[in-house]
Motif scaffolding. Structure first.
Motif: not given
Length: 88
Positions: A83-88, A9-15, A1-7
């Motif tokens: 378990n992350y809620k925001n990008p680390q 939220k990360n502009p680097s991942f989107i780019a 399972m991938i934590n899509w919500k957190v990913r």
């Protein structure tokens, strides 16, 4: 399972995800980002790319490489990352 919500939220991942789609298309057709001057041309280029199995294959591999976490076994995030809620 991938934590899509957190990913997402990360502009680097989107780019990285956007580039993993557009770079194979631009490379196959021998274009640069400066060649994309109108939305019509961009949509035509995307239609050409989708109709070409080779380009679709390179996009799939590129997106896989952008999404896959090489530090875990299989295609998922680590238990800690899940378990992350925001990008680390």
């Amino acid at each position: 399972m991938i934590n899509w919500k957190v990913r997402f939220k990360n502009p680097s991942f989107i780019a990285q995800l956007v580039l993993s789609i557009f770079v194979p298309i631009l490379g196959y057709f021998g274009l640069t980002a400066q060649d994309l001057t109108t939305w019509g041309y961009v949509f035509d280029l995307l239609m050409k790319a989708v109709s070409n199995p080779y380009v679709v294959g390179t996009i799939i591999v590129s997106v896989y490489n952008a999404v896959n976490d090489p530090t875990t076994k299989g295609f998922s995030d680590s238990q800690r990352a899940k378990n992350y809620k925001n990008p680390q």
